[in-house]
Design a protein around this motif. Structure first.
Motif, PDB file in Angstrom:
ATOM      1  N   LEU A  34      35.720  57.829 -20.127  1.00 14.80           N
ATOM      2  CA  LEU A  34      35.265  58.514 -21.323  1.00 14.80           C
ATOM      3  C   LEU A  34      34.106  57.692 -21.891  1.00 14.80           C
ATOM      4  O   LEU A  34      34.298  56.545 -22.307  1.00 14.80           O
ATOM      5  N   VAL A  35      32.917  58.261 -21.880  1.00 13.68           N
ATOM      6  CA  VAL A  35      31.709  57.534 -22.282  1.00 13.68           C
ATOM      7  C   VAL A  35      31.126  58.192 -23.528  1.00 13.68           C
ATOM      8  O   VAL A  35      30.911  59.413 -23.560  1.00 13.68           O
ATOM      9  N   VAL A  36      30.867  57.366 -24.553  1.00 13.08           N
ATOM     10  CA  VAL A  36      30.343  57.851 -25.823  1.00 13.08           C
ATOM     11  C   VAL A  36      29.073  57.082 -26.162  1.00 13.08           C
ATOM     12  O   VAL A  36      28.802  56.028 -25.571  1.00 13.08           O
ATOM     13  N   ILE A  76      29.264  66.775 -23.601  1.00  8.92           N
ATOM     14  CA  ILE A  76      28.185  66.985 -22.640  1.00  8.92           C
ATOM     15  C   ILE A  76      28.820  67.366 -21.306  1.00  8.92           C
ATOM     16  O   ILE A  76      29.522  66.560 -20.688  1.00  8.92           O
ATOM     17  N   ASP A  77      28.568  68.559 -20.842  1.00  4.70           N
ATOM     18  CA  ASP A  77      29.242  69.092 -19.657  1.00  4.70           C
ATOM     19  C   ASP A  77      28.406  68.865 -18.400  1.00  4.70           C
ATOM     20  O   ASP A  77      27.199  68.615 -18.452  1.00  4.70           O
ATOM     21  N   HIS A  78      29.076  68.945 -17.251  1.00  4.57           N
ATOM     22  CA  HIS A  78      28.442  68.904 -15.929  1.00  4.57           C
ATOM     23  C   HIS A  78      29.342  69.694 -14.988  1.00  4.57           C
ATOM     24  O   HIS A  78      30.429  70.129 -15.399  1.00  4.57           O
ATOM     25  N   LYS A 115      27.528  70.239 -26.529  1.00  7.23           N
ATOM     26  CA  LYS A 115      26.261  69.694 -27.017  1.00  7.23           C
ATOM     27  C   LYS A 115      25.205  69.572 -25.911  1.00  7.23           C
ATOM     28  O   LYS A 115      24.115  69.072 -26.159  1.00  7.23           O
ATOM     29  N   GLY A 116      25.554  70.008 -24.703  1.00  6.73           N
ATOM     30  CA  GLY A 116      24.581  69.935 -23.620  1.00  6.73           C
ATOM     31  C   GLY A 116      25.271  70.064 -22.275  1.00  6.73           C
ATOM     32  O   GLY A 116      26.494  69.944 -22.167  1.00  6.73           O
ATOM     33  N   CYS A 117      24.471  70.321 -21.242  1.00  7.74           N
ATOM     34  CA  CYS A 117      25.012  70.464 -19.884  1.00  7.74           C
ATOM     35  C   CYS A 117      23.893  70.207 -18.882  1.00  7.74           C
ATOM     36  O   CYS A 117      22.737  70.600 -19.109  1.00  7.74           O
ATOM     37  N   GLY A 157      26.213  63.453 -27.567  1.00  8.36           N
ATOM     38  CA  GLY A 157      27.590  63.833 -27.292  1.00  8.36           C
ATOM     39  C   GLY A 157      28.262  62.823 -26.392  1.00  8.36           C
ATOM     40  O   GLY A 157      27.685  61.801 -26.023  1.00  8.36           O
ATOM     41  N   PHE A 158      29.516  63.129 -26.005  1.00  9.87           N
ATOM     42  CA  PHE A 158      30.267  62.285 -25.074  1.00  9.87           C
ATOM     43  C   PHE A 158      30.430  63.025 -23.758  1.00  9.87           C
ATOM     44  O   PHE A 158      30.177  64.232 -23.669  1.00  9.87           O
ATOM     45  N   THR A 159      30.857  62.314 -22.720  1.00  9.09           N
ATOM     46  CA  THR A 159      31.157  62.969 -21.453  1.00  9.09           C
ATOM     47  C   THR A 159      32.262  62.218 -20.746  1.00  9.09           C
ATOM     48  O   THR A 159      32.611  61.088 -21.112  1.00  9.09           O
TER      49      THR A 159
END
Length: 307
Positions: free
Chosen positions: A165-167, A185-187, A214-216, A232-234
């Motif tokens: 978990l990276v923030v 943040i998605d992938h 918040k993003g992808c 964001g986080f991912t």
């Protein structure tokens, strides 16, 4: 197929410009060289303009000389690929998932720099394409996240890769509400990885899809750019995080017992690895098994995350 000896005689003659010197270099008689050129001209038309002290290639002769060079080049490539005993030259071909690939790529480039006669070909791909690439002999080595059951493949454990978990560096996570505040943040593998890790850190959570997006991006090398910019986080595999250049802009939150994937090294089982592939595997295992850098901020950060 054109007789290789005829082509060799013609290419040498084009280089030396003289039948006698050509015969001497090849260990043939001048009559034999002339006969080889005659056979070629019977098949392809005029190739030479013969002058008292020199020869000149016709356009057809120039085309045939180009073909001779292409044949010689292909022969060199073939010898290189078949020369499995030499671990310092030839191609090393590897296909891997993106995360571990980001970590291994600099190691492979170091190896090529140290051995200029070696050529590294490395492709990022999902498991399905990795399996297909190795089975069809496009790549000698591959890494997959699920052990294959195909008898044509040899598989051995390569390493384990935890999810993280990276923030952003200035953020902290203690509750699910913190994740809602930061945003996701998605992938392509984001939902599956997040479900596995966050279900352990936050039992009974409503799922990552309940969090604001918040993003992808589909480029694993770019996911952490969003995080580093505070967007964001991912959830991402550890090797991808370790390959990220701006470690001071991100932080890893401790989620308790790790959630890990085993990565399997695969190659065709019917024949042995080339010497250069064996050397590459040994180097990669050595570097991967070496102690890895701690998450940004070390134990101090992890202790704060547990608070």
């Amino acid at each position: 197929m054109v007789n290789p000896q005829w082509l060799k005689s013609f290419a040498t003659l084009a280089e030396l410009g003289n039948f006698t010197r050509t015969a001497d270099r090849l260990g043939l008689t001048q009559a034999a060289v002339s006969q080889h050129v005659k056979h070629l001209e019977e098949e392809f038309g005029p190739l030479l303009v013969r002058r008292p002290r020199a020869i000149e290639l016709t356009p057809g002769g120039q085309a045939l000389l180009t073909y001779c060079r292409e044949v010689e080049c292909a022969a060199r490539h073939l010898r290189s690929r078949l020369d499995d005993a030499d671990d310092e030259c030839g191609e090393v071909t590897l296909i891997t998932p993106g995360s571990i690939g980001l970590y291994l790529c600099p190691i492979l480039l170091d190896m090529q720099q140290a051995n200029p006669a070696m050529v590294v070909k490395h492709r990022f791909a999902p498991d399905r394409e990795v399996l297909e690439g190795v089975l069809q002999n496009h790549f000698e080595l591959g890494l997959v996240t699920l052990r294959p059951e195909d008898a044509r493949l040899s598989a051995s454990p390569f390493t384990q890769e935890p999810l993280e978990l990276v923030v952003p560096a200035g953020e902290d996570v203690h509750r699910w509400e913190d994740l809602k505040r930061i945003g996701f943040i998605d992938h392509p593998d984001g939902e599956a990885m997040s479900t596995r890790l966050l279900s352990r850190r936050f039992p009974g959570n409503p799922g990552v899809r309940s969090l604001p997006g918040k993003g992808c991006t589909n480029q694993i090398s770019l996911v952490l750019e969003y995080v580093a910019r505070g967007l964001g986080f991912t959830i991402i595999p550890q090797y991808a995080r370790q390959a990220f250049a701006s470690q001071d802009a991100i932080r890893v939150v401790d989620c308790g017992p790790p959630v890990v994937d085993t990565l399997w090294l695969i190659h065709r089982a019917e024949w042995p690895l080339s010497a250069r592939a064996q050397r590459a595997v040994a180097l990669l295992r050595e570097r991967v098994d070496a102690p890895r850098p701690r998450a940004f901020g070390g134990e101090r950060v992890l202790q704060r995350a547990r608070a």
